[in-house]
Design a protein around this motif. Structure first.
Motif, PDB file in Angstrom:
ATOM      1  N   ARG A   1       1.010  -1.166   0.171  1.00 23.39           N
ATOM      2  CA  ARG A   1      -0.055  -0.121  -0.130  1.00 23.39           C
ATOM      3  C   ARG A   1       0.779   1.097   0.054  1.00 23.39           C
ATOM      4  O   ARG A   1       0.568   2.216  -0.654  1.00 23.39           O
ATOM      5  CB  ARG A   1      -1.042  -0.151   1.382  1.00 23.39           C
TER       6      ARG A   1
ATOM      7  N   THR B   1       2.254   1.829  -3.466  1.00 25.02           N
ATOM      8  CA  THR B   1       1.288   2.286  -4.452  1.00 25.02           C
ATOM      9  C   THR B   1       1.189   3.562  -4.229  1.00 25.02           C
ATOM     10  O   THR B   1       1.014   4.492  -5.031  1.00 25.02           O
ATOM     11  CB  THR B   1       0.042   1.417  -4.225  1.00 25.02           C
ATOM     12  N   ALA B   2       0.839   4.163  -2.897  1.00 29.58           N
ATOM     13  CA  ALA B   2       0.585   5.293  -2.434  1.00 29.58           C
ATOM     14  C   ALA B   2       1.904   6.351  -2.988  1.00 29.58           C
ATOM     15  O   ALA B   2       1.447   7.402  -3.471  1.00 29.58           O
ATOM     16  CB  ALA B   2       0.044   5.665  -0.888  1.00 29.58           C
TER      17      ALA B   2
ATOM     18  N   ALA C   1       3.632   5.768  -5.403  1.00 28.58           N
ATOM     19  CA  ALA C   1       4.048   5.897  -6.785  1.00 28.58           C
ATOM     20  C   ALA C   1       2.890   7.078  -7.455  1.00 28.58           C
ATOM     21  O   ALA C   1       2.694   7.578  -8.521  1.00 28.58           O
ATOM     22  CB  ALA C   1       3.791   4.613  -7.459  1.00 28.58           C
ATOM     23  N   LEU C   2       1.749   7.249  -6.689  1.00 29.77           N
ATOM     24  CA  LEU C   2       0.592   7.977  -7.166  1.00 29.77           C
ATOM     25  C   LEU C   2       0.999   9.531  -6.859  1.00 29.77           C
ATOM     26  O   LEU C   2       0.097  10.362  -7.310  1.00 29.77           O
ATOM     27  CB  LEU C   2      -0.613   7.423  -6.432  1.00 29.77           C
ATOM     28  N   ILE C   3       1.575   9.828  -5.771  1.00 34.32           N
ATOM     29  CA  ILE C   3       1.733  11.233  -5.216  1.00 34.32           C
ATOM     30  C   ILE C   3       2.540  12.228  -6.413  1.00 34.32           C
ATOM     31  O   ILE C   3       3.420  11.508  -6.883  1.00 34.32           O
ATOM     32  CB  ILE C   3       2.479  11.131  -3.757  1.00 34.32           C
ATOM     33  N   ASP C   4       2.347  13.176  -6.376  1.00 27.38           N
ATOM     34  CA  ASP C   4       2.700  14.146  -7.193  1.00 27.38           C
ATOM     35  C   ASP C   4       4.128  14.502  -6.998  1.00 27.38           C
ATOM     36  O   ASP C   4       4.511  15.227  -6.051  1.00 27.38           O
ATOM     37  CB  ASP C   4       2.042  15.536  -7.171  1.00 27.38           C
ATOM     38  N   THR C   5       5.058  13.910  -7.530  1.00 26.43           N
ATOM     39  CA  THR C   5       6.594  14.229  -7.006  1.00 26.43           C
ATOM     40  C   THR C   5       7.023  15.279  -7.389  1.00 26.43           C
ATOM     41  O   THR C   5       7.871  15.769  -6.790  1.00 26.43           O
ATOM     42  CB  THR C   5       7.342  13.235  -8.012  1.00 26.43           C
TER      43      THR C   5
ATOM     44  N   GLN D   1      -3.623  15.019  -1.539  1.00 29.60           N
ATOM     45  CA  GLN D   1      -3.257  13.783  -2.072  1.00 29.60           C
ATOM     46  C   GLN D   1      -3.218  12.759  -0.737  1.00 29.60           C
ATOM     47  O   GLN D   1      -3.595  11.741  -0.912  1.00 29.60           O
ATOM     48  CB  GLN D   1      -2.041  13.907  -2.860  1.00 29.60           C
TER      49      GLN D   1
ATOM     50  N   ILE E   1      -5.250   9.258  -0.025  1.00 33.50           N
ATOM     51  CA  ILE E   1      -4.582   7.887   0.290  1.00 33.50           C
ATOM     52  C   ILE E   1      -4.890   7.270   1.499  1.00 33.50           C
ATOM     53  O   ILE E   1      -5.195   6.266   1.644  1.00 33.50           O
ATOM     54  CB  ILE E   1      -2.898   8.505   0.087  1.00 33.50           C
TER      55      ILE E   1
END
Length: 199
Positions: free
Chosen positions: A4, A7-8, A10-14, A37, A41
């Motif tokens: 988890r 995955t989180a 990878a989804l966050i605005d880097t 964000q 999550i």
């Protein structure tokens, strides 16, 4: 928990996290975007109590944002120092490794935490995303999974014993039938008189 967190992360605005890591500031537009964000999550991971970002600032580890509302007593603004850094978490921040640690106590409670790196376009770790699960929930999950394993093993053992007993009974019945058939054959073959079967 680790899956988890990965995955989180990878989804966050880097890009936003990279900008916030360069100059953590509470209340700014970038922090609000990152916190929004993190709230998403957190909602997607209901059993986790906290979702947050940590980064190195010199020799300190600081929060970049968390999923808590600003009115919450558990809210950690961007730039707040995180004093309870374990050696494993420090290594994860330095090397960009994933990590599950705990149960560990901090000022917010007793947690099992999953950490995953947030990396920029060049592959450098700019922060780690953390998800905290209450230690009681973690221990309860382990107990349930253990019981499930024990129950499955018990059922499998019971089935194996039943199958073995059935094979034994079938073997005894077969041996009894063979012995009876041999006895009747011997009587039939050695009878001094003729034997007729009339149907």
């Amino acid at each position: 928990l680790l899956a988890r967190a990965r995955t989180a992360a990878a989804l966050i605005d880097t890009a936003a996290v990279t900008e916030l890591a360069a100059a953590p500031a509470a209340g700014g537009t970038v922090e609000q975007l990152v916190r929004a964000q993190l709230r998403v999550i957190r909602r997607a991971n209901q059993e986790c109590r906290f979702a947050y970002l940590l980064a190195r600032q010199g020799d300190r580890v600081v929060f970049l944002g968390d999923s808590e509302p600003e009115q919450s007593e558990d809210y950690s603004p961007s730039g707040q120092a995180y004093e309870e850094v374990s050696p494993e978490l420090a290594a994860a921040l330095r090397d960009g490794r994933t990590l599950v640690e705990g149960p560990l106590a901090d000022r917010w409670g007793n947690w099992v935490s999953g950490f995953a790196p947030v990396q920029n376009g060049e592959g450098h770790t700019v922060a780690v995303l953390g998800l905290d699960l209450a230690a009681e929930h973690w221990n309860r999950s382990i107990a349930v999974n253990r019981l499930l394993g024990i129950a499955c093993s018990s059922v499998l053992s019971l089935l194996t014993m039943s199958f073995t007993c059935a094979l034994y009974i079938f073997g005894v019945a077969s041996a009894t039938a063979r012995a009876s058939e041999q006895r009747l054959r011997m009587i039939f073959e050695n009878a001094p008189e003729a034997i007729f079967i009339i149907e």
